[in-house]
Motif scaffolding. Structure first.
Motif, PDB file in Angstrom:
ATOM      1  N   ASP A 254      47.826  32.215  35.069  1.00  0.00           N
ATOM      2  CA  ASP A 254      46.802  32.229  34.006  1.00  0.00           C
ATOM      3  C   ASP A 254      47.206  33.329  33.027  1.00  0.00           C
ATOM      4  O   ASP A 254      46.860  34.487  33.226  1.00  0.00           O
ATOM      5  N   HIS A 336      39.666  38.429  36.794  1.00  0.00           N
ATOM      6  CA  HIS A 336      39.083  37.707  37.931  1.00  0.00           C
ATOM      7  C   HIS A 336      40.146  37.562  38.994  1.00  0.00           C
ATOM      8  O   HIS A 336      41.343  37.756  38.726  1.00  0.00           O
ATOM      9  N   THR A 378      43.658  38.932  37.336  1.00  0.00           N
ATOM     10  CA  THR A 378      44.118  38.924  35.947  1.00  0.00           C
ATOM     11  C   THR A 378      43.602  40.187  35.267  1.00  0.00           C
ATOM     12  O   THR A 378      42.542  40.715  35.631  1.00  0.00           O
ATOM     13  N   GLU A 380      42.879  40.967  31.359  1.00  0.00           N
ATOM     14  CA  GLU A 380      42.874  40.246  30.086  1.00  0.00           C
ATOM     15  C   GLU A 380      41.990  40.893  29.026  1.00  0.00           C
ATOM     16  O   GLU A 380      40.927  40.365  28.693  1.00  0.00           O
ATOM     17  N   GLU A 417      46.901  38.556  28.517  1.00  0.00           N
ATOM     18  CA  GLU A 417      46.506  38.391  29.921  1.00  0.00           C
ATOM     19  C   GLU A 417      47.723  38.301  30.829  1.00  0.00           C
ATOM     20  O   GLU A 417      48.589  37.447  30.637  1.00  0.00           O
TER      21      GLU A 417
HETATM   22 MN    MN Z   1      41.913  34.572  33.173  1.00  0.00          MN
END
Ligand code: MN
Ligand code: GLY
Ligand code: MN
Length: 432
Positions: A254, A336, A378, A380, A417
């Motif tokens: 991600d 997250h 992550t 971000e 991110e």
């Molecule tokens: Mn994310």
């Protein structure tokens, strides 16, 4: 498959076996059936919507597109996989991969949709609500027992060496996509062209992405989950935001990058550079025991410093945080948990399972627990010019430089991110 990954997968399965045996014992169960799930057809049609198998099913088999299948875990027995493989000349039935987990399971190829055999005290997890057999299952098993599911969620919070290797590979593939997306932007592509360049370079079809890629040119970069792909390139090219991932064996990358275009105000490029530095500074603070909510608050302080340093806010950084200015420029959470789901499970619980909701001031935060080795999260940070969030501030007397805000609004916003593994001594950035 490399010898290391082969061995790591065997160890991953062996450790899942041990952990599940313990869960069965903790909940006085003899057997547990995990349903893969299945796709639903569009209403009154014979075509299905997009689909992803249940996370706890993927945890074992690493395939995110298996449907109508069951995994049965029993005490002191090998895992039993009931794989739906109908005789079907319209579709290619699911193929088993050449991976070591297959040898650790008893695999039953089922030409029909089955009801799993359950013995003794049993539980069933997964989305069984629309199965014809749901009532029958409820007679012989507890459906979706909350405490058990919480314990299984917790198993996914820290990753095995195998899972980390998969997340690293997902990142490597996604990074190739991001490089191609940037090249497409330099070549004046439309959003759809950027998307197609990303998919081609990251070697995946659109139905396989772990979440719908966010590819926003200009103001669209400020729509947090922008969901369209314009077919034509805009005349002015101010910015591009690409938030796009990749799965590898079920595990998700991600990653977000933001680029400045030839028509952007010069300050926009400087802000992107500052946001990269803020991201790296936050990552440098990652270590076991770090409170993620505190790290999120640190992000707000860093963002306030950037607003002041770049002339967007003519007051003190402290007042920008206290007055909620940074929240208007950055309305989401710092990050997250990442794994089989992009927003992975158990982020809003303490390790003992007690609820740990997001604080009132930061309701979008999806991770509130202290970091521990083996977690992958992550990071971000972002800075957006979202008219709807900035409008209420305009009638107040905050020292926001609205002239500069209005100049930059055409760029939409910035998000950077990366995917970070928490290690014993600090962190390891999987997004290289
Ligand atoms: Mn994310
Ligand atoms: N791509 C969704 C997120 O960053 O959380
Ligand atoms: Mn993202």
């Amino acid at each position: 498959m490399s010898a290391t990954l082969y061995q790591q997968q065997r160890e991953h399965i062996a450790s899942l076996q041990r952990a599940y045996q313990q869960c069965l014992a903790n909940h006085q169960l003899d057997s547990l059936a995990i349903y893969s799930g299945h796709a639903r057809n569009h209403f009154a049609d014979d075509h299905a919507t997009s689909f992803q198998s249940y996370g706890h099913f993927i945890h074992w088999v690493g395939m995110a597109d298996v449907q109508h299948s069951w995994l049965v875990i029993q005490s002191n027995q090998r895992p039993q996989l009931y794989l739906y493989t109908p005789a079907d000349f319209w579709h290619l039935p699911t193929q088993l991969p050449e991976e070591p987990w297959v040898a650790e399971f008893d695999v039953h190829l089922c030409s029909d949709k089955i009801t799993p055999p359950l013995s003794g005290r049993a539980a069933v997890i997964g989305d069984v609500t629309e199965l014809e057999s749901a009532a029958q299952l409820a007679n012989v098993a507890t459906l979706q027992p909350e405490a058990l599911v919480r314990e299984l969620d917790e198993l996914r919070m820290t990753k095995s060496a195998y899972e980390i290797a998969c997340l690293r590979e997902a990142n490597r593939l996604a990074v190739a996509g991001h490089q191609a997306a940037n090249a497409a932007f330099i070549g004046a592509a439309a959003e759809l062209d950027v998307q197609l360049a990303y998919l081609a370079a990251s070697r995946q079809r659109e139905s396989e992405v772990p979440y719908q890629n966010i590819i926003g040119l200009n103001e669209h970069a400020g729509v947090l989950h922008y969901q369209h792909y314009d077919l034509s390139a805009p005349k002015q090219r101010y910015s591009l935001l690409v938030d796009a991932g990749r799965r590898f064996r079920g595990y998700c990358a991600d990653i977000t990058r933001t680029y400045t275009g030839p028509d952007a105000p010069s300050e926009f490029g400087a802000l992107i550079t500052a946001m990269h530095s803020l991201k790296d500074e936050l990552i440098a603070h990652i270590a076991p025991g770090v409170d993620f909510v505190a790290l999120h608050e640190k992000m707000h302080q860093g963002l306030a410093d950037i607003l002041v340093a770049h002339g967007l806010y003519n007051g003190s950084a402290e007042s920008a945080v206290e007055a909620g200015i940074t929240r208007a420029f950055y309305p989401h959470g710092l990050g997250h948990s990442l794994g089989i789901q992009v927003h992975d499970v158990a982020g809003l619980r303490q390790p003992d399972g007690t609820p740990s909701p997001a604080p009132n001031a930061h309701p979008a935060l999806r991770l509130t627990r202290p970091l521990q080795p083996g977690m992958v999260v992550t990071i971000e940070p972002g800075l957006y010019f979202i008219p709807m969030l900035l409008a209420p501030l305009r009638n107040q007397s905050h020292p926001v430089n609205w002239t500069l805000v209005d100049q930059l609004a055409v760029c939409g916003g910035i998000r950077i991110e990366d995917n970070i593994l928490v290690t014993d001594s600090g962190s390891d950035n999987l997004t290289q």
